[in-house]
Design a protein around this motif. Structure first.
Motif, mmCIF file in Angstrom:
data_model
loop_
_atom_site.group_PDB
_atom_site.id
_atom_site.type_symbol
_atom_site.label_atom_id
_atom_site.label_comp_id
_atom_site.label_asym_id
_atom_site.label_seq_id
_atom_site.Cartn_x
_atom_site.Cartn_y
_atom_site.Cartn_z
ATOM 1 N N LYS A 107 -8.259 -0.775 -4.876
ATOM 2 C CA LYS A 107 -8.018 -1.827 -3.891
ATOM 3 C C LYS A 107 -9.293 -2.657 -3.929
ATOM 4 C CE LYS A 107 -5.921 -3.683 -0.178
ATOM 5 N NZ LYS A 107 -4.541 -4.226 -0.139
ATOM 6 N N TYR B 252 -15.086 -3.228 -2.033
ATOM 7 C CA TYR B 252 -15.438 -4.071 -0.885
ATOM 8 C C TYR B 252 -14.485 -3.850 0.280
ATOM 9 C CZ TYR B 252 -19.011 -6.726 -3.281
ATOM 10 O OH TYR B 252 -20.170 -7.091 -3.926
ATOM 11 N N ALA B 253 -15.045 -3.442 1.416
ATOM 12 C CA ALA B 253 -14.294 -3.320 2.658
ATOM 13 C C ALA B 253 -14.942 -4.260 3.665
ATOM 14 C CB ALA B 253 -14.319 -1.885 3.176
ATOM 15 N N ARG C 204 -14.439 6.859 -3.061
ATOM 16 C CA ARG C 204 -14.093 5.705 -2.229
ATOM 17 C C ARG C 204 -14.611 4.399 -2.825
ATOM 18 N NH1 ARG C 204 -12.003 4.520 2.678
ATOM 19 N NH2 ARG C 204 -11.795 6.724 3.201
ATOM 20 N N SER D 299 -11.539 0.887 4.819
ATOM 21 C CA SER D 299 -10.227 0.265 4.673
ATOM 22 C C SER D 299 -9.181 1.364 4.799
ATOM 23 C CB SER D 299 -10.095 -0.423 3.306
ATOM 24 O OG SER D 299 -8.732 -0.633 2.982
ATOM 25 N N ASN E 30 -12.252 1.354 -3.621
ATOM 26 C CA ASN E 30 -12.375 0.140 -2.797
ATOM 27 C C ASN E 30 -13.819 -0.359 -2.778
ATOM 28 O OD1 ASN E 30 -12.214 -0.598 0.736
ATOM 29 N ND2 ASN E 30 -11.727 -1.943 -0.953
ATOM 30 N N ILE F 205 -19.446 -1.036 0.955
ATOM 31 C CA ILE F 205 -18.740 -0.087 1.815
ATOM 32 C C ILE F 205 -19.710 0.817 2.571
ATOM 33 C CG2 ILE F 205 -17.351 2.016 1.752
ATOM 34 C CD1 ILE F 205 -15.589 0.733 -0.256
ATOM 35 N N ALA G 294 -10.705 -5.336 0.424
ATOM 36 C CA ALA G 294 -9.829 -5.146 1.579
ATOM 37 C C ALA G 294 -10.489 -5.720 2.816
ATOM 38 C CB ALA G 294 -9.533 -3.663 1.780
ATOM 39 N N ALA H 163 -11.161 -4.024 7.691
ATOM 40 C CA ALA H 163 -11.776 -2.696 7.687
ATOM 41 C C ALA H 163 -12.315 -2.340 9.074
ATOM 42 C CB ALA H 163 -12.895 -2.641 6.657
ATOM 43 N N THR I 96 0.829 -1.209 0.000
ATOM 44 C CA THR I 96 0.000 0.000 0.000
ATOM 45 C C THR I 96 0.860 1.254 0.000
ATOM 46 O OG1 THR I 96 -1.767 -1.167 1.184
ATOM 47 C CG2 THR I 96 -1.826 1.240 1.212
ATOM 48 N N ASP J 297 -6.113 1.047 4.190
ATOM 49 C CA ASP J 297 -5.268 0.958 3.000
ATOM 50 C C ASP J 297 -5.854 1.804 1.882
ATOM 51 O OD1 ASP J 297 -3.568 -0.747 4.300
ATOM 52 O OD2 ASP J 297 -4.111 -2.538 3.156
ATOM 53 N N ALA J 298 -7.159 1.665 1.665
ATOM 54 C CA ALA J 298 -7.816 2.453 0.615
ATOM 55 C C ALA J 298 -7.721 3.939 0.919
ATOM 56 C CB ALA J 298 -9.277 2.027 0.481
#
Length: 277
Positions: free
Chosen positions: A48, A115-116, A109, A92, A113, A85, A51, A54, A27, A94-95
């Motif tokens: 991403k 899917y968190a 967002r 996330s 990403n 999300i 992730a 989360a 990341t 990371d995201a």
């Protein structure tokens, strides 16, 4: 910077960032590449796809491109989200780092990403425990959609290249089906040569073309060992090491990090390597 405006049109619009293992700094490296590309004058996408780990979204203000607005007032683009999300209000981190690196607001967002998922598990297990079915084909389509929107898009995997994604797919499948070249992130510790060679050969066997290696030297390996490890990575894989990144201990701001990153990564060379057939 004016000198960056003369950079050529990128012949490769996307890259899949894979790692030799979890916690090698994918990341952080992906974020550095994104901020460098943005600083070079390119429009930048980040993805991403899934992730885990989360956490609940904090009700705090975030930068939304030009304005500071609360998260719960951010306008989400429902045409580019799978709904997970924002229904679960999970973030996330990371995201978030990827978004902050390129100045993307909360309205992006779901693009970054889709899917968190909660829990420090593989995405497959995290989805199973959350009762979520990840639509693999839609993830592939989402990656292609984002890649076509920007000059360059960085797609970051999770864990190592073989990390389980769904009940019958791994991130190897996603990297292959994205039809993007890959950059491999590794550490420089003892044993890193083996991990790099195995990951590269496994990726090649599954139709993933690794074009470069970036060593994230978070362990601050003894210089002689690090130097010889890098030499052997290149010798046995026939792939160039495009940067060796030391631990960052400066001001936690991306305008600071971009100048710092240029000391260790020649972004123009990276874009050229990615564009080579």
């Amino acid at each position: 910077m004016d000198s960056h405006k003369t950079l050529p049109v990128l012949s490769q619009k996307g890259v899949f960032v894979i790692g030799t293992d979890t916690d090698v700094g994918k990341t952080f490296v992906t974020s550095l590449l994104g901020v460098l590309a943005k600083d070079d004058g390119y429009s930048v996408g980040m993805v991403k796809p899934v992730a885990s780990g989360a956490i609940p979204m904090a009700q705090s203000s975030r930068f939304d491109e030009d304005n500071i607005i609360p998260r719960d007032e951010a306008i989400m683009d429902d045409t580019e989200t799978f709904g997970i999300i924002h229904a679960s209000q999970l973030e996330s981190t990371d995201a978030t780092m990827l978004m902050q690196a390129i100045g993307a607001g909360e309205d992006r967002r779901s693009e970054v990403n889709p899917y968190a998922l909660p829990g420090e598990y593989s995405p497959k297990l995290a989805a199973r425990l959350a009762g979520v079915k990840i639509p693999y084909d839609e993830l592939v389509e989402h990656i292609h959609h984002v890649v076509n929107k920007y000059d360059i898009t960085f797609v970051e995997g999770a864990g190592g290249v073989t990390t389980p994604l769904t009940e019958d797919r791994t991130f190897t499948d996603l990297a292959k089906d994205s039809q993007l070249p890959a950059l491999l992130v590794a550490d420089g510790r003892l044993g890193s040569i083996n991990r790099v060679i195995l990951t590269k050969e496994y990726a090649k066997h599954h139709g993933i073309y690794v074009k470069g290696i970036i060593v994230n030297n978070t362990a601050q390996v003894e210089p002689f060992l690090l130097h010889t490890n890098i030499e052997d990575m290149e010798r046995y894989t026939h792939i160039p090491v495009l940067g060796v990144i030391p631990p960052f201990d400066g001001i936690d701001a991306w305008n600071t990090k971009v100048e710092w990153a240029r000391e260790f990564i020649d972004s123009k060379h990276v874009w050229q390597v990615l564009g080579n057939e």
